[in-house]
Enzyme design. Sequence first.
Site, PDB file in Angstrom:
ATOM      1  N   ASN A  25       0.789  -1.235   0.000  1.00  0.00           N
ATOM      2  CA  ASN A  25       0.000   0.000   0.000  1.00  0.00           C
ATOM      3  C   ASN A  25       0.822   1.287   0.000  1.00  0.00           C
ATOM      4  O   ASN A  25       0.607   2.153  -0.834  1.00  0.00           O
ATOM      5  CB  ASN A  25      -0.945  -0.019   1.198  1.00  0.00           C
ATOM      6  CG  ASN A  25      -1.943  -1.150   1.058  1.00  0.00           C
ATOM      7  OD1 ASN A  25      -2.568  -1.294   0.022  1.00  0.00           O
ATOM      8  ND2 ASN A  25      -2.049  -1.975   2.083  1.00  0.00           N
TER       9      ASN A  25
ATOM     10  N   ASP B  80      -0.253  -9.554   3.537  1.00  0.00           N
ATOM     11  CA  ASP B  80      -1.464  -9.103   4.251  1.00  0.00           C
ATOM     12  C   ASP B  80      -2.734  -9.181   3.386  1.00  0.00           C
ATOM     13  O   ASP B  80      -3.839  -9.111   3.919  1.00  0.00           O
ATOM     14  CB  ASP B  80      -1.291  -7.656   4.723  1.00  0.00           C
ATOM     15  CG  ASP B  80      -0.060  -7.465   5.597  1.00  0.00           C
ATOM     16  OD1 ASP B  80       0.428  -8.468   6.143  1.00  0.00           O
ATOM     17  OD2 ASP B  80       0.422  -6.329   5.719  1.00  0.00           O
TER      18      ASP B  80
ATOM     19  N   ARG C 136       6.859 -14.517   6.481  1.00  0.00           N
ATOM     20  CA  ARG C 136       7.266 -13.918   5.199  1.00  0.00           C
ATOM     21  C   ARG C 136       8.410 -14.682   4.558  1.00  0.00           C
ATOM     22  O   ARG C 136       8.908 -14.277   3.497  1.00  0.00           O
ATOM     23  CB  ARG C 136       7.715 -12.471   5.432  1.00  0.00           C
ATOM     24  CG  ARG C 136       6.571 -11.571   5.720  1.00  0.00           C
ATOM     25  CD  ARG C 136       6.772 -10.111   5.479  1.00  0.00           C
ATOM     26  NE  ARG C 136       8.067  -9.525   5.540  1.00  0.00           N
ATOM     27  CZ  ARG C 136       8.348  -8.389   6.194  1.00  0.00           C
ATOM     28  NH1 ARG C 136       7.397  -7.785   6.877  1.00  0.00           N
ATOM     29  NH2 ARG C 136       9.544  -7.870   6.152  1.00  0.00           N
TER      30      ARG C 136
HETATM   31  O1  F6P Z   1       3.144  -5.794   5.485  1.00  0.00           O
HETATM   32  C1  F6P Z   1       3.774  -6.976   5.757  1.00  0.00           C
HETATM   33  C2  F6P Z   1       4.100  -7.097   7.228  1.00  0.00           C
HETATM   34  O2  F6P Z   1       4.733  -8.336   7.446  1.00  0.00           O
HETATM   35  C3  F6P Z   1       2.929  -6.937   8.170  1.00  0.00           C
HETATM   36  O3  F6P Z   1       2.139  -8.091   8.237  1.00  0.00           O
HETATM   37  C4  F6P Z   1       3.641  -6.587   9.449  1.00  0.00           C
HETATM   38  O4  F6P Z   1       2.803  -5.855  10.318  1.00  0.00           O
HETATM   39  C5  F6P Z   1       4.788  -5.739   8.973  1.00  0.00           C
HETATM   40  O5  F6P Z   1       4.998  -6.080   7.615  1.00  0.00           O
HETATM   41  C6  F6P Z   1       6.077  -5.916   9.724  1.00  0.00           C
HETATM   42  O6  F6P Z   1       6.967  -4.975   9.256  1.00  0.00           O
HETATM   43  P1  F6P Z   1       8.540  -5.046   9.417  1.00  0.00           P
HETATM   44  O7  F6P Z   1       9.073  -6.108   8.511  1.00  0.00           O
HETATM   45  O8  F6P Z   1       8.997  -3.694   9.028  1.00  0.00           O
HETATM   46  O9  F6P Z   1       8.826  -5.395  10.851  1.00  0.00           O
END
Ligand code: F6P
Length: 358
Positions: free
Chosen positions: A113, A137, A285
């Site tokens: 986004n 997400d 992820r």
């Molecule tokens: O947008 C993907 C995401 O994994 C979300 O689900 C989570 O809130 C965020 O990114 C975590 O962000 P970062 O990798 O910056 O800790």
Amino acid sequence: MLRVGMLTSGGDCQALNATMRGVYKAVTNNAKEPVEFYGFEDGYKGLMYGKFRLLNDDDFSNILTVGGTILGTSRVPFKQIHEPDANGLDKVAAMKETYHKLQLNCLVMLGGNGSTKTANLLSEEGLNVITLPKTIDNDTWGTDMTFGFQSAVDIATRCIDEIHTTANSHGRVFIVEIMGHKVGWLPLNAGIAGGADIILLPEIPYDINKVIEVIEERDKQGKRFTIIAMAEGAISKEDAALSKKEYKKKLMNFPFPSPSYELAELIKTKTGREVRVTVPGHVQRGGAPDPYDRVFASRVGAVAGMYVLKKKYGVMVGYKDREMVAVPLKEVAGKLKTVDPNANIIKEAKSLGISFGD
Ligand code: F6P
């Protein structure tokens, strides 16, 4: 000569490489002229600071199944895009300069986004931009599906699956905290797939008394454990009733690592039950894209490649009713696709006995 720039932006996910491979193959296999592909390193930073490399067939060989991104990624918050960097660099002007210096025909951006807002801005500034919907997400507006989502659902589901045996052995309440920022698609899907007893979503504020009722009812039925799939952004009815300012203040003095731990403490105090919290975090992820994502990534990548050749710019490749569609960037930018509390999937889950704590 056709010159294409490509970058991956924001949080990574499993199918970024598979998607870039799709774009590259579709363009190079079908172009009627020589093609140069420029890969910008670490997202928009590569475009800002002129950090790029020429990509060729070798870069895209053997990456269909490899997670992460061969280009690297970073978060460049959209709200700071008009602020100069530490050395006074105008970020937007710098990105435009790199684009023009390389005489790019277009920029292909894989991102979620925030990254799409920046892509829309660049498009408004006159650059030719095509975006692809990336995020675990699945909260990107204008598309039914994003790549990375199904692979993350697989991982979060496996996590809930595996908690079952240990929860049963000890007769414990388990909270599995699932990612998704402020949107609940991932916990909703993994919760249903993993057979969670309670699913708590940001879109449906929960009542702690309802959560406890479900746990006690399961006790009465002789069930030894309760599994709660809780979104990292889930919120109680009490907190949802606070003003933005009051809630911010609460979070500033929050003694827990995340709301799951606060809920665990409340359940412990109110029921005397043993409660544990499991946070799979960024594991969701990681690793290889699942077969669904490999197919989806290849398809959106191929369509983006064809858009490059057709000069169809200023759009995101979206997926609607099982077809790939071009969605204007100005329609996507700044919007989120959230879970509708009245959606059929919620009603169906409730009919199976899953509680949403409401
Ligand atoms: O947008 C993907 C995401 O994994 C979300 O689900 C989570 O809130 C965020 O990114 C975590 O962000 P970062 O990798 O910056 O800790």
